[in-house]
Scaffold this active site. Structure first.
Site, PDB file in Angstrom:
ATOM      1  N   HIS A 463       0.800  -1.158   0.157  1.00  0.00           N
ATOM      2  CA  HIS A 463       0.027  -0.158  -0.143  1.00  0.00           C
ATOM      3  C   HIS A 463       0.894   1.517  -0.061  1.00  0.00           C
ATOM      4  CE1 HIS A 463      -3.875   2.388   1.160  1.00  0.00           C
ATOM      5  NE2 HIS A 463      -2.749   2.975   1.547  1.00  0.00           N
ATOM      6  N   GLU A 464       1.540   1.445   0.938  1.00  0.00           N
ATOM      7  CA  GLU A 464       2.606   2.493   1.096  1.00  0.00           C
ATOM      8  C   GLU A 464       3.471   2.618  -0.032  1.00  0.00           C
ATOM      9  OE1 GLU A 464       1.753   4.832   3.095  1.00  0.00           O
ATOM     10  OE2 GLU A 464       0.402   3.179   4.415  1.00  0.00           O
ATOM     11  N   HIS A 467       1.513   4.442  -2.844  1.00  0.00           N
ATOM     12  CA  HIS A 467       1.825   5.639  -2.717  1.00  0.00           C
ATOM     13  C   HIS A 467       3.099   6.376  -3.244  1.00  0.00           C
ATOM     14  CE1 HIS A 467      -1.587   6.676  -0.872  1.00  0.00           C
ATOM     15  NE2 HIS A 467      -1.376   6.193   0.371  1.00  0.00           N
ATOM     16  N   HIS A 470       3.585   6.676  -7.004  1.00  0.00           N
ATOM     17  CA  HIS A 470       2.901   7.910  -7.361  1.00  0.00           C
ATOM     18  C   HIS A 470       3.722   9.186  -7.173  1.00  0.00           C
ATOM     19  CE1 HIS A 470      -1.362   9.966  -7.048  1.00  0.00           C
ATOM     20  NE2 HIS A 470      -1.052  10.099  -8.199  1.00  0.00           N
TER      21      HIS A 470
END
Length: 672
Positions: A463-464, A467, A470
């Site tokens: 998940h991290e 990010h 991105h």
């Protein structure tokens, strides 16, 4: 010489001492003010270049300094840093207001904005101009002078209160420990959990075992400890953080924050804080968020009630328990999951050695987006636990610096997050690449074992890292539109979509290897991981929705101004989503850091909103192949690299070819 005021590429952590921060931030504000004055005093007619672009590039020095300071205040803080944070936060909110409430500057911005039809701008330039104009208008530029003074006062108070809120939660987390010396009290706990607890005790020069409210200690205790009374003790301690009769109580602070946000929204012409916030999100209005949440609730609630009933029956059959309490949920869920799927988190952990999972997520990023990660030792870091990497593409072009900080320690807040020390931008024809960091709290290696992750921790890392991608793959001109600078309810799409690879055989085979034998995770485990992915999804959905609806109650209703009892207000907000009996000593809001310290106020719903997007997006990958280059390139070119340069729904549709529907999420969750 103050190292923060020198020119540096990556942060010079080892050279910085606490005494450097205040003078550096002061000086950074001065430099930024001078840059603003230059724009205001420019005798030429305001243009897109000399006003809009010039303003976007101001404050770089200050941003570099504050990103270092506030990142450390989360990941490596101490009393002195917290004290400095309390002092400098009002300076920064004052400076921010100096910009948005500066009439001469706003005149120039408005002049460019009013002539935008004649300027022949690209979509990105149009977005920059609109966002800039709105950031003035939405933050008081059109207010009369006396209201501007009120706004400044409110903002200064809010910045101090949210800091204090976080400090109190951290202090309460650090204050509690469960110290056990009787081996019988450890029944049910896996060896690795006991070993970690023993090391905590040793580090505090005590015999026996110490369990804390840090997640890698707290969650396994609630999941595996057979002693129900001790589980209760831990759960109540966690649930009453900042809700006790002591100096760290957050009740008054919560009410003050909510009241000030409401006053601020009213001052700016909005009905509530949620109306103010959501105007700039995909969701647009509180009504839409509540409708969206209630639609999902309608689908999830029957499933959740059924799951809960099954869990209660299971606990009764197993241990004669008549009423499930909050401290029973994880314990019996884990046992039931094991019975239904013959799947034991502890059996899986040896296949998820932290280093292997890191290599795995890097390999997946390579296959999808052509990225290569090289661990380097020549980048300064703030703690020996931090790993540093140079990221390049397969042609050897430099993409990003990447920091990763994986283990809990005293000065680090709980949870996991992505942050950055420098955003990507194109300036003077040079594409300046970003510096991105992820911070997590995973079990530390012990004397006999490496850091072995639970499957939940594996998905957290992915998940991290989503990010982080991105941030790393950002490729925009303007720094304020770069990377994760997107609508808040779009920002979770890249992080949540990457979690899906953790459930796929093709991806797991790359990294899920037994840390002792090197054996690839057996296929039967992969099938069970997939089968169990939607286990208790109804209850999980209800839980997420309950947090989002509580947030909306705090920030989207005018009645929140008349609250006297936080506890009663919260219970009323949870009425429709409640499964477990209430615990009188506990309160969620007083430690709900996402909405009272982080940026999620009136935005907690965005996790579920983004789940609709991520399930829909991943279905596209599943149709074409999870490593399909064409789909990955579309995602990279239309979502990951574009930041906030266009409206999120336009970017999404360009990637997917159509608007997202919740059906993919409901299918994945087994709710239809």
């Amino acid at each position: 010489m103050n190292p923060l005021l020198q020119d540096f590429n990556t942060p010079p952590f080892s050279k910085i001492s606490n005494k450097d921060y205040k003078p550096a931030i002061k000086k950074g504000i001065e430099i930024a003010k001078a840059e603003i004055d230059e724009i205001i005093n420019n005798p030429e007619v305001p243009t897109f270049e000399n006003t809009t672009v010039a303003l976007d590039f101001t404050g770089e020095k200050l941003n570099k300094i504050t990103s270092i300071f506030f990142n450390l205040n989360s990941a490596e803080t101490n009393d002195e840093i917290q004290k400095i944070a309390q002092e400098v936060s009002p300076w920064l909110s004052e400076f921010s207001n100096d910009i948005t409430l500066n009439e001469d500057l706003f005149k120039r911005v408005k002049s460019v904005f009013d002539s935008k039809e004649t300027l022949d701008l690209t979509p990105e330039q149009t977005m920059l101009l609109e966002k800039q104009y709105k950031s003035f208008a939405r933050n008081g530029a059109n207010l009369k002078e006396s209201d501007k003074v009120k706004l400044r006062k409110i903002d200064a108070q809010l910045s101090k209160l949210s800091l204090k809120f976080g400090e109190n939660v951290l202090a309460e987390t650090n204050a509690f420990e469960l110290h056990l010396t009787n081996e019988e009290d450890l029944a049910g706990l896996p060896e690795s959990v006991k070993e970690a607890a023993k090391e905590v005790a040793t580090s505090k020069e005590k015999v026996g075992y110490i369990f804390t409210l840090d997640y890698p200690s707290y969650i396994p205790f609630l999941t595996y400890a057979d002693n129900r009374e001790l589980r209760k003790k831990m759960a109540i301690a966690a649930g009453k953080k900042a809700f006790q009769d002591n100096e760290f109580n957050n009740e008054k602070i919560v009410l003050e924050i909510v009241n000030l946000r409401h006053q601020r929204a009213n001052l700016l012409g909005y009905k509530t804080h949620a109306h103010f916030v959501l105007e700039e999100r995909m969701a647009e209005t509180p009504e839409k968020v509540i409708e969206f949440s209630n639609n999902l609730l309608e689908k999830a609630k029957p499933a959740a009630l059924k799951e809960f009933e099954n869990l209660e029956n299971f606990a009764k059959k197993l241990d004669g328990i008549d009423h499930l309490e909050k401290w029973d949920g994880s314990y019996y869920s884990e046992k039931l999951k094991k019975e239904l799927f013959d799947l034991d988190q502890e059996l899986l952990k040896p296949y998820f050695k932290l280093e292997n999972v890191i290599d795995g997520v890097f390999e997946i990023a390579n296959r999808l987006y052509d990225l290569k990660f090289e661990e380097v030792s020549n980048i300064d870091k703030y703690h020996e636990d931090v790993k540093t990497y140079n990221v390049t593409d397969t042609n050897g072009n430099f993409i990003s610096v990447f920091y990763a900080d994986f283990h809990p320690r005293k000065g680090k807040r709980n949870g996991a997050w992505m942050t950055s020390y420098k955003s990507q931008q194109i300036k003077n024809g040079i594409n300046e690449r970003p510096q991105v960091s992820i911070v997590c709290n995973f079990t530390k290696p012990t004397e006999t074992k490496p850091s072995l992750l639970t499957f939940n921790e594996v998905t957290t890392l992915f998940h991290e890292f989503g990010h982080a991608l991105h941030g790393m793959l950002a490729n925009t001109t303007y720094n304020s539109l770069s990377g994760t600078s997107v609508s808040w309810d779009f920002v979770e799409l890249p992080s949540q979509v990457l979690e899906n690879w953790c459930f796929e055989k093709e991806a797991l085979e790359l990294f899920a290897k037994h840390y002792e034998t090197g054996e690839v995770i057996p296929m039967k485990y992969v099938e069970k991981i997939k089968e169990s992915a939607s286990f208790h999804e109804g209850m999980q959905t209800l839980r997420q929705l309950s947090f989002g609806l509580l947030d909306m109650q705090w920030h989207g209703s005018e009645s929140s101004q008349t609250i006297t009892s936080i506890k009663e207000f919260e219970n009323a907000a949870f009425e429709n989503t409640k499964l477990y009996p209430d615990v009188a000593e506990n309160c969620m809001s007083t430690a709900f850091s996402h909405i009272f310290q982080g940026g999620y106020s009136a935005g907690y719903y965005s996790y579920k909103w983004a789940e609709v997007l991520d399930a829909d997006a991943f279905e596209y990958f599943l149709e074409e192949g999870i490593f399909n280059k064409e789909v990955a390139t579309k995602f990279k070119d239309n979502v990951l690299s574009k930041g906030g340069t266009e409206k999120p729904m336009e970017l999404y549709k360009r990637f997917r070819g159509k608007e997202p529907k919740p059906d993919a999420l409901l299918r994945r969750a087994g709710l239809i």
